[in-house]
Motif scaffolding. Sequence first.
Motif, mmCIF file in Angstrom:
data_model
loop_
_atom_site.group_PDB
_atom_site.id
_atom_site.type_symbol
_atom_site.label_atom_id
_atom_site.label_comp_id
_atom_site.label_asym_id
_atom_site.label_seq_id
_atom_site.Cartn_x
_atom_site.Cartn_y
_atom_site.Cartn_z
ATOM 1 N N GLU A 10 -3.122 10.183 -4.903
ATOM 2 C CA GLU A 10 -2.461 10.061 -3.596
ATOM 3 C C GLU A 10 -1.208 9.198 -3.694
ATOM 4 O O GLU A 10 -0.192 9.504 -3.067
ATOM 5 C CB GLU A 10 -3.425 9.499 -2.558
ATOM 6 C CG GLU A 10 -4.512 10.474 -2.169
ATOM 7 C CD GLU A 10 -5.462 9.909 -1.111
ATOM 8 O OE1 GLU A 10 -5.019 9.090 -0.277
ATOM 9 O OE2 GLU A 10 -6.631 10.295 -1.133
ATOM 10 N N ALA A 11 -1.256 8.131 -4.480
ATOM 11 C CA ALA A 11 -0.087 7.263 -4.650
ATOM 12 C C ALA A 11 1.052 8.036 -5.318
ATOM 13 O O ALA A 11 2.207 7.933 -4.894
ATOM 14 C CB ALA A 11 -0.443 6.024 -5.459
ATOM 15 N N ILE A 12 0.737 8.816 -6.323
ATOM 16 C CA ILE A 12 1.761 9.607 -7.017
ATOM 17 C C ILE A 12 2.376 10.623 -6.055
ATOM 18 O O ILE A 12 3.603 10.802 -6.030
ATOM 19 C CB ILE A 12 1.168 10.294 -8.262
ATOM 20 C CG1 ILE A 12 0.828 9.244 -9.325
ATOM 21 C CG2 ILE A 12 2.121 11.360 -8.817
ATOM 22 C CD1 ILE A 12 0.000 9.770 -10.478
ATOM 23 N N ALA A 13 1.549 11.274 -5.255
ATOM 24 C CA ALA A 13 2.058 12.259 -4.293
ATOM 25 C C ALA A 13 2.970 11.597 -3.261
ATOM 26 O O ALA A 13 4.018 12.149 -2.896
ATOM 27 C CB ALA A 13 0.894 12.967 -3.607
ATOM 28 N N GLU A 14 2.599 10.408 -2.788
ATOM 29 C CA GLU A 14 3.438 9.717 -1.813
ATOM 30 C C GLU A 14 4.754 9.249 -2.438
ATOM 31 O O GLU A 14 5.810 9.327 -1.813
ATOM 32 C CB GLU A 14 2.701 8.544 -1.177
ATOM 33 C CG GLU A 14 3.466 7.956 -0.009
ATOM 34 C CD GLU A 14 2.713 6.895 0.767
ATOM 35 O OE1 GLU A 14 3.369 6.190 1.547
ATOM 36 O OE2 GLU A 14 1.471 6.768 0.605
ATOM 37 N N ILE A 15 4.701 8.790 -3.677
ATOM 38 C CA ILE A 15 5.936 8.407 -4.377
ATOM 39 C C ILE A 15 6.859 9.624 -4.482
ATOM 40 O O ILE A 15 8.069 9.523 -4.255
ATOM 41 C CB ILE A 15 5.631 7.818 -5.765
ATOM 42 C CG1 ILE A 15 5.024 6.424 -5.618
ATOM 43 C CG2 ILE A 15 6.894 7.781 -6.636
ATOM 44 C CD1 ILE A 15 4.488 5.836 -6.917
ATOM 45 N N GLN A 16 6.299 10.753 -4.805
ATOM 46 C CA GLN A 16 7.094 11.975 -4.910
ATOM 47 C C GLN A 16 7.726 12.314 -3.563
ATOM 48 O O GLN A 16 8.900 12.690 -3.504
ATOM 49 C CB GLN A 16 6.251 13.142 -5.422
ATOM 50 C CG GLN A 16 7.054 14.401 -5.676
ATOM 51 C CD GLN A 16 8.130 14.223 -6.724
ATOM 52 O OE1 GLN A 16 7.977 13.486 -7.681
ATOM 53 N NE2 GLN A 16 9.247 14.897 -6.555
ATOM 54 N N ARG A 17 6.987 12.154 -2.470
ATOM 55 C CA ARG A 17 7.548 12.432 -1.136
ATOM 56 C C ARG A 17 8.681 11.456 -0.805
ATOM 57 O O ARG A 17 9.697 11.855 -0.230
ATOM 58 C CB ARG A 17 6.456 12.376 -0.073
ATOM 59 C CG ARG A 17 5.505 13.567 -0.123
ATOM 60 C CD ARG A 17 4.600 13.636 1.082
ATOM 61 N NE ARG A 17 3.723 12.487 1.225
ATOM 62 C CZ ARG A 17 2.526 12.364 0.653
ATOM 63 N NH1 ARG A 17 2.061 13.322 -0.118
ATOM 64 N NH2 ARG A 17 1.793 11.281 0.856
ATOM 65 N N ILE A 18 8.518 10.197 -1.166
ATOM 66 C CA ILE A 18 9.564 9.205 -0.929
ATOM 67 C C ILE A 18 10.818 9.584 -1.713
ATOM 68 O O ILE A 18 11.939 9.561 -1.182
ATOM 69 C CB ILE A 18 9.079 7.783 -1.316
ATOM 70 C CG1 ILE A 18 8.037 7.298 -0.304
ATOM 71 C CG2 ILE A 18 10.253 6.809 -1.409
ATOM 72 C CD1 ILE A 18 7.312 6.027 -0.712
ATOM 73 N N ARG A 19 10.654 9.945 -2.973
ATOM 74 C CA ARG A 19 11.807 10.314 -3.810
ATOM 75 C C ARG A 19 12.475 11.594 -3.296
ATOM 76 O O ARG A 19 13.700 11.690 -3.286
ATOM 77 C CB ARG A 19 11.383 10.459 -5.265
ATOM 78 C CG ARG A 19 10.981 9.116 -5.895
ATOM 79 C CD ARG A 19 10.760 9.210 -7.383
ATOM 80 N NE ARG A 19 11.908 9.705 -8.103
ATOM 81 C CZ ARG A 19 12.997 8.967 -8.416
ATOM 82 N NH1 ARG A 19 13.059 7.720 -8.051
ATOM 83 N NH2 ARG A 19 13.992 9.518 -9.080
#
Length: 125
Positions: free
Chosen positions: A107-116
């Motif tokens: 979930e953290a990786i997915a949210e980082i991707q959304r932020i980027r």
Amino acid sequence: MDAPAALEDTVSAQPDGPHGPLIPMPDLTPDDLRAAVSRIAPSRVPALTQHLFEATTNAQQTQSLAPLRAFVHSWAVFIAIERYPERTARLHQLERIIDVGDQDPTEAIAEIQRIREAAEKEAGL
């Protein structure tokens, strides 16, 4: 108004409310990116300068603009994220979750991707 004065006016603009950006998104030129970084993350200016030097050298050696495009992309995304303190804090929190490694990072990786991805869109990339 000359270009440097216009840039200075743009970069020195006040934040847009309590949750708005600290600075407007700059033009994607090395000088404008450097000016923006010096405003929102001055400690990162040496890294930007080194990255620009390396990108310029690599572009000359390879006769390709790809290293310069990568430089602009990297720093534009950095600025688009860092100009929002809440977004920056959340990104760092997510990175700590991944670094600590005591929970599933999916979930953290997915949210980082959304932020980027949002930062890329704001930067016009």
